[in-house]
Design an enzyme around this catalytic site. Structure first.
Site, PDB file in Angstrom:
ATOM      1  N   LYS A  45       0.795  -0.940  -0.237  1.00 26.41           N
ATOM      2  CA  LYS A  45       0.141   0.031   0.201  1.00 26.41           C
ATOM      3  C   LYS A  45       0.945   1.322  -0.111  1.00 26.41           C
ATOM      4  O   LYS A  45       0.338   2.237  -0.374  1.00 26.41           O
ATOM      5  CB  LYS A  45      -1.021   0.323   1.764  1.00 26.41           C
ATOM      6  CG  LYS A  45      -1.513  -1.615   1.687  1.00 26.41           C
ATOM      7  CD  LYS A  45      -2.922  -1.089   1.253  1.00 26.41           C
ATOM      8  CE  LYS A  45      -3.685  -1.801   0.945  1.00 26.41           C
ATOM      9  NZ  LYS A  45      -3.427  -3.177   1.559  1.00 26.41           N
TER      10      LYS A  45
HETATM   11  C1  LIG Z   1      -4.778  -4.899   1.005  1.00 24.02           C
HETATM   12  C2  LIG Z   1      -4.296  -5.791   1.097  1.00 24.02           C
HETATM   13  C3  LIG Z   1      -4.066  -7.041  -0.215  1.00 24.02           C
HETATM   14  C4  LIG Z   1      -5.819  -7.200  -0.646  1.00 24.02           C
HETATM   15  O1  LIG Z   1      -5.404  -6.213  -1.857  1.00 24.02           O
HETATM   16  P1  LIG Z   1      -6.447  -5.581  -2.501  1.00 24.02           P
HETATM   17  O2  LIG Z   1      -6.151  -4.944  -3.552  1.00 24.02           O
HETATM   18  O3  LIG Z   1      -7.160  -5.117  -1.588  1.00 24.02           O
HETATM   19  O4  LIG Z   1      -7.351  -6.609  -3.154  1.00 24.02           O
HETATM   20  C5  LIG Z   1      -3.459  -8.242   0.480  1.00 24.02           C
HETATM   21  N1  LIG Z   1      -2.253  -8.315   0.872  1.00 24.02           N
HETATM   22  C6  LIG Z   1      -2.324  -7.336   1.970  1.00 24.02           C
HETATM   23  C7  LIG Z   1      -1.057  -7.148   2.305  1.00 24.02           C
HETATM   24  C8  LIG Z   1      -2.669  -6.057   1.628  1.00 24.02           C
HETATM   25  O5  LIG Z   1      -2.118  -5.289   2.221  1.00 24.02           O
END
Ligand SMILES: *Cc1c(COP(=O)(O)O)cnc(C)c1O
Length: 458
Positions: A111
């Site tokens: 993120k």
């Molecule tokens: C947010 C997240 C996901 C999922 O990603 P999306 O874009 O919501 O499908 C998977 N793994 C981790 C570690 C995350 O923080």
């Protein structure tokens, strides 16, 4: 580039509108009216670029009318300065697993890659407009910490982060609640991530409240998140010399894997996008059967994927319905009236051309982590483990790139359970255990949360 809503193509928005609003006024998601499509000689040129230059090229397709390219380049370079990987991301070969590590940013999850850029874009837009922006975020654990890291201490911005009480890992919570910043408020909601996300969406849809607090959002429904994530699909595919590869993606809100789909639409040679889910398998069910029916979210070892209302899926609906906004409007109305919708056989067929899905349950998640540690001496986090498991299930590890979405330290209890090993804190988080936590616990009640926000900002 202009944008419209997945539910109404007559609406017309600039990138700046899309960035600041997050959600379209009719409840739909923003989507560009047209995509840049690269031909093979353009792709060849892109493949020679270093990560930040590639990011500038790709992202500027989507925002050039509001941010000039030179400015964008400096925002991106600044965003990735603090990453502990020279190229922002790292590609590793672990046995026959091709791992794309996306967790070298300040909060150790993928993120950060979008959020650090977004934080700088806020600064840019905000320097023209002095009104305080209140950013409200729902998090299943990682978005919140990435947002806080990107926005803490920024002028004219407050950040309110809603996380599901007791449903995220201790480290995930501590990263958010120990920041000690005057403009950051953490709220633990007695409910699930879906409850948190619903509160944020409902607030966006209340015009009076939204305008009163000058509300903005950075959840994965924000288009700016998607465009920053498109970049690493290009970057990774180029390292495989444009051989057609698959990507296996640990999936929750369908933002990350949707970015891969956009990369493919822009001309990148991707074969299949493999959606990895945990026990919360709504996406597996819809891709296999066409039925989209949210269930209660169940807690799992991969909490950032404990999502049943997978918001970005609406964007894919728009694409596979041949950009038919009326069809999306109808399906989304059906969902809110009846609690589910069902796609046609033809629509399922279109999805299956680009996607397949695998569910990895709790037990399998642990055994994949254990096996990879034992055989290959490498510790996976539980989210990444679901994608390794999904790629294995379709028997295709060697031509698949697995997206590594979080550092194992964030989930050290689960790592210990699966492998018996401890994970050393990476430098970013070395002092976190000594810091004081600060957060408030509130009922799952939008009125109480609105009042809390109003009290804090006035
Ligand atoms: C947010 C997240 C996901 C999922 O990603 P999306 O874009 O919501 O499908 C998977 N793994 C981790 C570690 C995350 O923080």
């Amino acid at each position: 580039m202009k944008y419209f809503s997945t539910r109404n193509k007559n609406l017309n928005f600039s990138f700046k509108d899309v960035f600041l609003r997050g959600l379209a006024p009719d409840g739909g998601l923003f989507i560009p009216q047209k995509l840049k499509i690269y031909n093979s000689s353009e792709l060849k040129e892109l493949s020679d670029l270093k990560y930040t230059d590639l990011a500038t090229e790709i992202i500027s397709n989507f925002c050039a009318s509001d941010i000039d390219k030179k400015k964008l380049k400096t925002l991106i370079e600044k965003a990735y300065k603090g990453f502990d990987s020279k190229d922002v991301v790292t590609i590793k070969k672990i046995g026959n697993i091709n791992l794309l590590e996306l967790y070298h940013g300040p909060t150790l999850a993928f993120k950060d890659i979008a959020m650090q850029v977004i934080g700088n874009i806020y600064n840019e837009f905000n320097s023209e407009n002095k009104k305080i922006i209140n950013i409200i975020v729902a998090t299943s654990g990682d978005t919140g910490s990435a947002a806080i890291s990107a926005l803490s201490g920024k002028p004219n911005i407050n950040v309110f982060v809603l996380h599901p009480h007791n449903k995220i890992s201790n480290i995930q919570r501590k990263i958010m609640t120990t920041i000690g910043s005057r403009n950051v408020y953490n709220i633990a909601i007695k409910g699930s991530f879906d409850d948190c996300q619903k509160i944020v969406k409902d607030m966006f849809n209340e015009n009076e409240f939204r305008e009163k607090i000058n509300m903005s959002g950075v959840n994965s429904i924000n288009w700016a998140r998607i465009i920053c994530q498109i970049v690493y699909y290009f970057y990774a595919a180029f390292k495989f010399n444009n051989k057609k590869i698959n990507f296996a993606v640990p999936t929750g809100n369908f933002g990350d894997v949707y970015a891969g789909y956009i990369a493919k639409k822009m001309g990148l040679g991707i074969d299949k996008l493999i959606v990895a889910t945990n026990e919360n398998d709504i996406l597996k069910r819809v891709i296999d059967t066409g039925e989209y029916k949210p269930d209660q979210a169940k807690p799992s070892f991969s909490p950032s994927m404990d999502i049943q209302v997978s918001s970005n899926f609406e964007r894919l609906l728009f694409n596979i319905a041949g950009e038919d906004d009326k069809r999306v409007f109808l399906l989304m109305n059906e969902l809110s009236a009846k609690g589910f919708f069902k796609l046609s056989r033809e629509e399922i067929g279109i999805i299956k051309k680009d996607f397949c899905a695998e569910k990895i349950n709790n037990k399998d998640t642990l055994s994949i982590m254990e096996e990879v540690e034992k055989k290959l001496n490498f510790i996976l986090d539980p989210h990444t483990a679901t994608a390794v498991g999904a790629a294995k299930k379709i028997n295709n590890l060697s031509s698949t790139v697995v997206l590594g979405t979080a550092h194992p330290y964030k989930f050290l209890e689960t790592v210990k359970m699966a492998t018996g090993k401890d994970v050393q804190p990476p430098i970013q988080l070395s002092k976190i255990e000594d810091k004081e936590e600060k957060y408030d616990i509130l009922e799952n009640d939008i009125l109480k949360i609105k009042n809390y926000i109003l009290e804090k900002i006035i």
